[in-house]
Write a protein that holds these residues in place. Structure first.
Motif, mmCIF file in Angstrom:
data_model
loop_
_atom_site.group_PDB
_atom_site.id
_atom_site.type_symbol
_atom_site.label_atom_id
_atom_site.label_comp_id
_atom_site.label_asym_id
_atom_site.label_seq_id
_atom_site.Cartn_x
_atom_site.Cartn_y
_atom_site.Cartn_z
ATOM 1 N N THR A 1 14.124 0.560 -1.970
ATOM 2 C CA THR A 1 13.145 1.032 -0.985
ATOM 3 C C THR A 1 11.814 0.303 -1.160
ATOM 4 O OG1 THR A 1 14.201 3.207 -1.006
ATOM 5 C CG2 THR A 1 11.995 3.068 -0.068
ATOM 6 N N ALA A 2 11.377 0.108 -2.404
ATOM 7 C CA ALA A 2 10.132 -0.624 -2.635
ATOM 8 C C ALA A 2 10.231 -2.042 -2.091
ATOM 9 C CB ALA A 2 9.818 -0.643 -4.136
ATOM 10 N N TYR A 3 11.358 -2.682 -2.316
ATOM 11 C CA TYR A 3 11.551 -4.048 -1.801
ATOM 12 C C TYR A 3 11.441 -4.063 -0.282
ATOM 13 C CZ TYR A 3 13.744 -8.620 -1.068
ATOM 14 O OH TYR A 3 14.003 -9.909 -0.678
ATOM 15 N N ARG A 4 12.099 -3.083 0.374
ATOM 16 C CA ARG A 4 12.077 -3.056 1.840
ATOM 17 C C ARG A 4 10.664 -2.807 2.370
ATOM 18 N NH1 ARG A 4 16.303 -5.999 2.437
ATOM 19 N NH2 ARG A 4 18.311 -4.980 2.041
ATOM 20 N N VAL A 5 9.898 -1.976 1.688
ATOM 21 C CA VAL A 5 8.523 -1.726 2.137
ATOM 22 C C VAL A 5 7.709 -3.010 2.061
ATOM 23 C CG1 VAL A 5 6.394 -0.493 1.596
ATOM 24 C CG2 VAL A 5 8.568 0.729 1.535
ATOM 25 N N GLY B 1 8.825 -9.280 17.610
ATOM 26 C CA GLY B 1 9.703 -8.386 16.871
ATOM 27 C C GLY B 1 10.244 -7.289 17.764
ATOM 28 N N SER B 2 11.067 -6.445 17.166
ATOM 29 C CA SER B 2 11.687 -5.361 17.937
ATOM 30 C C SER B 2 10.744 -4.186 18.135
ATOM 31 C CB SER B 2 12.947 -4.867 17.209
ATOM 32 O OG SER B 2 12.601 -4.314 15.953
ATOM 33 N N GLY B 3 9.694 -4.083 17.328
ATOM 34 C CA GLY B 3 8.755 -2.974 17.451
ATOM 35 C C GLY B 3 9.219 -1.697 16.790
ATOM 36 N N THR B 4 10.339 -1.732 16.092
ATOM 37 C CA THR B 4 10.868 -0.517 15.463
ATOM 38 C C THR B 4 10.915 -0.629 13.944
ATOM 39 O OG1 THR B 4 13.138 -1.350 15.659
ATOM 40 C CG2 THR B 4 12.297 -0.022 17.485
ATOM 41 N N GLY B 5 10.332 -1.684 13.385
ATOM 42 C CA GLY B 5 10.411 -1.877 11.940
ATOM 43 C C GLY B 5 9.751 -0.766 11.171
ATOM 44 N N LEU B 6 8.516 -0.408 11.549
ATOM 45 C CA LEU B 6 7.805 0.648 10.826
ATOM 46 C C LEU B 6 8.455 2.015 11.051
ATOM 47 C CD1 LEU B 6 4.084 -0.407 11.336
ATOM 48 C CD2 LEU B 6 5.482 -0.616 9.275
ATOM 49 N N ILE B 7 9.065 2.205 12.227
ATOM 50 C CA ILE B 7 9.756 3.476 12.476
ATOM 51 C C ILE B 7 10.944 3.624 11.531
ATOM 52 C CG2 ILE B 7 11.063 4.790 14.187
ATOM 53 C CD1 ILE B 7 9.380 3.479 16.351
ATOM 54 N N GLY B 8 11.765 2.577 11.452
ATOM 55 C CA GLY B 8 12.898 2.631 10.526
ATOM 56 C C GLY B 8 12.450 2.715 9.078
ATOM 57 N N LEU B 9 11.338 2.023 8.742
ATOM 58 C CA LEU B 9 10.835 2.068 7.372
ATOM 59 C C LEU B 9 10.353 3.469 7.016
ATOM 60 C CD1 LEU B 9 10.307 0.251 4.928
ATOM 61 C CD2 LEU B 9 7.986 -0.095 5.791
ATOM 62 N N THR B 10 9.685 4.115 7.959
ATOM 63 C CA THR B 10 9.232 5.492 7.727
ATOM 64 C C THR B 10 10.415 6.415 7.467
ATOM 65 O OG1 THR B 10 7.301 5.131 9.149
ATOM 66 C CG2 THR B 10 7.942 7.412 8.704
ATOM 67 N N GLU B 11 11.482 6.235 8.239
ATOM 68 C CA GLU B 11 12.667 7.063 8.035
ATOM 69 C C GLU B 11 13.284 6.791 6.669
ATOM 70 O OE1 GLU B 11 17.082 7.770 10.035
ATOM 71 O OE2 GLU B 11 15.659 6.368 10.930
ATOM 72 N N GLY C 1 9.761 10.316 0.015
ATOM 73 C CA GLY C 1 8.386 9.829 -0.008
ATOM 74 C C GLY C 1 7.696 9.983 1.336
ATOM 75 N N GLU C 2 6.543 9.354 1.436
ATOM 76 C CA GLU C 2 5.779 9.375 2.688
ATOM 77 C C GLU C 2 5.154 8.002 2.898
ATOM 78 O OE1 GLU C 2 1.673 11.319 0.827
ATOM 79 O OE2 GLU C 2 2.988 12.517 2.105
ATOM 80 N N LEU C 3 4.984 7.654 4.158
ATOM 81 C CA LEU C 3 4.451 6.337 4.507
ATOM 82 C C LEU C 3 3.426 6.501 5.614
ATOM 83 C CD1 LEU C 3 6.229 2.986 4.794
ATOM 84 C CD2 LEU C 3 5.077 3.813 6.838
ATOM 85 N N ASP C 4 2.305 5.785 5.489
ATOM 86 C CA ASP C 4 1.298 5.789 6.543
ATOM 87 C C ASP C 4 0.769 4.374 6.712
ATOM 88 O OD1 ASP C 4 -1.421 5.542 4.943
ATOM 89 O OD2 ASP C 4 -0.189 7.020 3.871
ATOM 90 N N ARG D 1 0.768 1.866 3.390
ATOM 91 C CA ARG D 1 0.830 2.539 2.093
ATOM 92 C C ARG D 1 2.048 3.458 2.067
ATOM 93 N NH1 ARG D 1 -3.626 5.036 2.314
ATOM 94 N NH2 ARG D 1 -4.961 3.592 1.144
ATOM 95 N N ALA D 2 2.823 3.341 0.998
ATOM 96 C CA ALA D 2 3.993 4.198 0.791
ATOM 97 C C ALA D 2 3.907 4.832 -0.586
ATOM 98 C CB ALA D 2 5.285 3.394 0.922
ATOM 99 N N ARG D 3 4.258 6.086 -0.659
ATOM 100 C CA ARG D 3 4.317 6.812 -1.928
ATOM 101 C C ARG D 3 5.737 7.338 -2.096
ATOM 102 N NH1 ARG D 3 -0.548 8.350 0.378
ATOM 103 N NH2 ARG D 3 -2.438 7.854 -0.832
ATOM 104 N N LEU D 4 6.361 6.967 -3.195
ATOM 105 C CA LEU D 4 7.747 7.346 -3.454
ATOM 106 C C LEU D 4 7.830 8.100 -4.783
ATOM 107 C CD1 LEU D 4 9.351 3.938 -2.499
ATOM 108 C CD2 LEU D 4 9.652 6.059 -1.238
#
Length: 395
Positions: A276-280, A329-339, A346-349, A361-364
């Motif tokens: 998950t950290a790598y993907r973020v 881009g597809s415009g859905t990267g951050l949406i999928g990343l948040t999920e 965790g949480e992402l903003d 910023r992501a907290r896991l």
């Protein structure tokens, strides 16, 4: 069933006609038999009313007994026990009345009463058992139908979840790779006057990147088909050695990346947390390259077991110097990343701060349990940090 009751009624009338006591009441028996047969449709439409009417006729003539008996059984099969018991009790009373004024010469009244009560009780019990069996079968059929519907719903949900998972994995893996290829391809387009050696080198990078993207796509499909690969390889990135290679690759594409690690045990990230950290970080670098090309990016990883892993990427908003055509881009990267982050607890903003910098910023959560034994063996892959030797290519 109606024909059988009619035959029994006719046999009863003939039996009464053959006895000397019934000769004077033959006309009454025939009339009662006809009325009883005529009430059978009423019994089928309104069971309780029809059964009570037949019980009343049975008090007048034995010719109504077959139809009244069927009426008691029919009510017991379709109504609750109190209703069936009431109809059965009515049948007992009416038959006892008939037994008083038209007794059977060869059967004492006491035994006649016992037989009537036993017959009515058996009819009620038989009908209630049949009703309970029918209710049980209907319940089983309903449960089977509901189970089939739920199974179909679970299959549809599983298919939808799998499709979303495949789309998310493909985006995470390929978006970064394809954005790099777009950067090199843009350089070829905007610098056609570059030396032939540099053009050939850039074309080679594009070709190698395409092959790598295909390899990564095959790896993702393999992981989605079987999470436990028999060959023991781990195609998905799981540790910080992969992260160092990712940063080096981004630097080679022309983005200045400042990687800051404040992790107390870099090699001890659990597999799920490391992926998950790598993907973020991967998504953050991809977005920075798309929306702020040429701008420096700062990547911070901070945390310790038993607490949280903080992942923060910051970069100034807007391009510094256009280096080529914009990467769409597809415009859905951050949406999928948040999920993905939420699925890991965790949480992402993300937002643009007052200082004009975009911050992701992501907290896991980082479990305090010891790292999995298989994870420390992965440092054998640090051969990938050797990729920083690629800076020769942009030259």
């Amino acid at each position: 069933m109606v024909a059988g009751i009619g035959a029994l009624t006719a046999a009863t009338v003939l039996g009464e006609a053959s006895s000397h006591e019934a000769t004077g009441l033959l006309i009454l028996d025939v009339v009662v038999a006809l009325v009883g047969c005529a009430l059978l449709p009423v019994l089928l439409r309104w069971p309780v009313a029809g059964a009570l009417a037949l019980d009343v006729l049975s008090a007048v003539s034995p010719a109504a007994t077959p139809a009244a008996t069927f009426g008691t059984l029919y009510v017991a099969q379709r109504r609750s026990f109190p209703v069936a018991a009431a109809v059965g009790a009515t049948g007992v009373v009416t038959h006892l009345i008939r037994g008083l004024w038209r007794p059977i010469p060869s059967l004492p009244f006491g035994w006649y009463a016992v037989l009537v009560i036993a017959a009515e009780a058996a009819l009620v019990g038989w009908g209630q058992l049949t009703r309970a069996r029918q209710a049980l079968l209907a319940s089983l059929r309903e449960r089977a139908s509901r189970a089939e519907a739920e199974q179909a719903s679970r299959v549809a949900e599983a298919r939808t979840a799998e499709r979303a998972r495949i789309a998310r994995e493909m985006h995470d893996v390929l978006a970064h790779r394809l954005s790099l290829l777009a950067t090199y391809a843009g350089a070829l387009e905007y610098r056609p006057d570059a030396p032939a050696e540099q053009l050939a080198r850039a074309a080679g990078v594009v070709r190698a990147g395409v092959h790598q993207a295909l390899d990564e796509l095959r790896e993702v499909i393999s992981v989605l088909r079987d999470d436990d690969l028999a060959n023991g390889t781990h195609p998905q990135p799981t540790d910080l050695a992969d992260l160092a290679a990712l940063v080096a690759e981004t630097r080679d594409a022309g983005t200045d990346v400042d990687l800051v690690l404040r992790i107390c045990q870099p090699s001890g990230l659990p597999g799920g947390l490391g992926r998950t950290a790598y993907r973020v970080v991967q998504e953050g670098l991809t977005n920075a390259r798309k929306h702020a090309p040429g701008r420096p990016v700062r990547v911070l990883l901070d945390g310790r077991p038993g607490g949280q892993l903080l992942i923060e990427l910051t970069n100034p908003v807007g391009p510094a110097v256009p280096a080529g055509p914009p990467v769409v881009g597809s415009g859905t990267g951050l949406i999928g990343l948040t999920e993905r982050v939420r699925l890991n607890g965790g949480e992402l903003d993300h937002a643009v701060g007052a200082d004009g910098e975009f911050r992701l910023r992501a907290r896991l959560p980082w479990s305090a349990e010891p790292a999995e034994p298989a994870e420390p063996a992965q440092p054998a892959e640090p051969a990938e940090p050797a990729e920083p030797a690629q800076p020769a290519e942009p030259a």
